[in-house]
Design a protein around this motif. Structure first.
Motif, PDB file in Angstrom:
ATOM      1  N   TYR A  86       0.851  -1.188   0.000  1.00 29.36           N
ATOM      2  CA  TYR A  86       0.000   0.000   0.000  1.00 29.36           C
ATOM      3  C   TYR A  86       0.884   1.235   0.000  1.00 29.36           C
ATOM      4  CZ  TYR A  86       0.266   0.671   5.206  1.00 29.36           C
ATOM      5  OH  TYR A  86       0.666   0.883   6.507  1.00 29.36           O
ATOM      6  N   ALA A  87       0.288   2.376  -0.403  1.00 30.19           N
ATOM      7  CA  ALA A  87       1.089   3.594  -0.539  1.00 30.19           C
ATOM      8  C   ALA A  87       0.201   4.810  -0.691  1.00 30.19           C
ATOM      9  CB  ALA A  87       2.025   3.499  -1.746  1.00 30.19           C
ATOM     10  N   ILE A 103       4.907   3.177  -8.724  1.00 28.06           N
ATOM     11  CA  ILE A 103       5.183   3.943  -7.512  1.00 28.06           C
ATOM     12  C   ILE A 103       6.656   3.803  -7.154  1.00 28.06           C
ATOM     13  CG2 ILE A 103       4.603   4.193  -5.050  1.00 28.06           C
ATOM     14  CD1 ILE A 103       1.923   2.819  -5.713  1.00 28.06           C
ATOM     15  N   ASP A 107       8.315   5.085  -1.500  1.00 29.41           N
ATOM     16  CA  ASP A 107       6.980   5.509  -1.059  1.00 29.41           C
ATOM     17  C   ASP A 107       6.060   4.339  -0.727  1.00 29.41           C
ATOM     18  OD1 ASP A 107       7.828   8.098  -1.539  1.00 29.41           O
ATOM     19  OD2 ASP A 107       6.947   8.180  -3.557  1.00 29.41           O
ATOM     20  N   LEU A 108       6.547   3.126  -0.891  1.00 27.79           N
ATOM     21  CA  LEU A 108       5.718   1.929  -0.794  1.00 27.79           C
ATOM     22  C   LEU A 108       6.045   1.143   0.476  1.00 27.79           C
ATOM     23  CD1 LEU A 108       3.668   0.590  -2.841  1.00 27.79           C
ATOM     24  CD2 LEU A 108       5.585  -0.847  -3.573  1.00 27.79           C
ATOM     25  N   PRO A 124      -3.338   5.094   3.747  1.00 22.04           N
ATOM     26  CA  PRO A 124      -2.086   5.833   3.598  1.00 22.04           C
ATOM     27  C   PRO A 124      -2.159   7.339   3.822  1.00 22.04           C
ATOM     28  CG  PRO A 124      -2.212   4.113   1.957  1.00 22.04           C
ATOM     29  CD  PRO A 124      -3.554   4.150   2.633  1.00 22.04           C
ATOM     30  N   ALA A 280       4.606  11.667   1.050  1.00 21.34           N
ATOM     31  CA  ALA A 280       4.693  10.215   0.941  1.00 21.34           C
ATOM     32  C   ALA A 280       5.873   9.700   1.761  1.00 21.34           C
ATOM     33  CB  ALA A 280       4.866   9.815  -0.521  1.00 21.34           C
ATOM     34  N   GLY A 282       7.280   5.584   2.610  1.00 25.15           N
ATOM     35  CA  GLY A 282       7.156   4.147   2.814  1.00 25.15           C
ATOM     36  C   GLY A 282       7.633   3.723   4.190  1.00 25.15           C
TER      37      GLY A 282
END
Length: 332
Positions: A86-87, A103, A107-108, A124, A280, A282
């Motif tokens: 998800y992100a 992506i 960011d993930l 997110p 963003a 991760g």
């Protein structure tokens, strides 16, 4: 590839066939299975952020995603095909209202193992907003007092749980019908915004997370203790945001002017105001996944729409009437 796009500001989303995403050497191609709907999507559609987020139209909307990895770039090391992830894609690479999206690896994150795709897709943007407001900018510590406005909403429902986990005494505003709901999330004090004035009932707070702006933000300054902080996610943007966003000198002046009144009011009261436009991350999502799997954070999905319902779903955000987040689900 099917996607829902904005071709002209203030017009409804429309379905279009678009090119497949380009997968760079540090990118991950994700099959979208769920995409959260956010007020940010609607504000972008209406053109409210076009000065500070100058997107080129046509634009695929969507700021939240949960799905399965299809392909990874040659320099990606943290993910492999088949991973459930998800992100919140970087603000310059949004576009989750589509069948697939590329992506940046940074960011993930792996989605919470205990969460469904719909639950993961709801998280997110709102979870990162809550984290960056309470942990990064707010530095919330045990024993502090925190007010979270709109506690039954997307950001509020996660922020209440996170603030409680951080050891704060949590107050929130909500409708009377949502009082028990927000208490179950961890709120210690519930103010019915329809019948009560939070300014008359609260004082000495360390932090306010404001998602409403305007008069609500001005009143929030007055319930802070000296040295307290109000963090706004609806604006107005402040000079610090303008610097981080590398806005042009002209736009920096405009942004400074937009927030000058509220910053002046804050200074007179011996408190501060900061704007938050979440970014963003991760790494932060990985920490959020752990909190979900540990039972600390519970995703709140209030309504699920099919992918084909995207235009109506986005417009339904203004009407509200549901708790937590609305989510688009993509099925084969």
């Amino acid at each position: 590839m099917r996607a829902f796009v904005v071709t002209k500001y203030k017009e409804p989303l429309r379905e279009a066939e678009v090119a497949e995403p380009t997968v760079g050497e540090r990118d991950v191609l994700v099959q979208v299975q769920a995409a959260g709907l956010n007020q940010l999507d609607e504000k972008i559609r209406l053109g409210e952020f076009k000065q500070i987020l100058p997107y080129k139209l046509q634009l695929i909307l969507g700021n939240d995603v949960a799905g399965t990895v299809l392909q990874v770039g040659e320099k990606v090391r943290g993910f492999k095909p088949g991973d459930e992830v998800y992100a919140r894609p970087d603000k310059d690479r949004i576009g989750t209202f589509a069948e697939r999206i590329a992506i940046a690896e940074e960011d993930l994150a792996l989605k919470p193992a205990s969460a469904s795709m719909e639950e993961a897709g709801s998280l997110p943007l709102v979870a990162l907003t809550a984290w960056q407001a309470l942990v990064e900018q707010g530095n919330v510590c045990p024993g502090q007092k925190v007010l979270i406005h709109a506690g039954a909403g997307g950001v509020g429902s996660i922020a209440i749980q996170l603030a409680k986990h951080l050891g704060a005494t949590v107050a929130t505003t909500a409708s009377g019908s949502n009082a028990d709901f927000v208490r179950n999330l961890g709120a210690d004090i519930v103010i019915d915004y329809r019948t009560q004035d939070f300014e008359q009932l609260l004082s000495g707070y360390d932090l306010v997370l404001d998602s409403l702006g305007g008069e609500n933000l001005e009143k929030s300054l007055r319930i802070l203790k000296p040295g307290g902080k109000a963090i706004g996610i609806s604006g107005p943007p402040d000079p610090a945001f303008a610097r981080k966003a590398s806005l042009s000198p002209v736009l920096r002046l405009v942004v400074t002017g937009l927030s000058s009144k509220i910053r002046r009011q804050a200074r007179k009261l011996g408190v501060s105001y900061e704007f938050l436009f979440m970014r963003a991350s991760g790494d932060q999502l990985s920490q959020i996944s752990a909190l979900v799997d540990d039972g600390v954070l519970r995703p709140i999905v209030g309504k699920v729409f099919t992918f084909d319902q995207a235009p109506q779903a986005l417009q339904s955000l203004a009407a509200g009437g549901f708790r937590g987040k609305a989510v688009l689900t993509l099925t084969d």
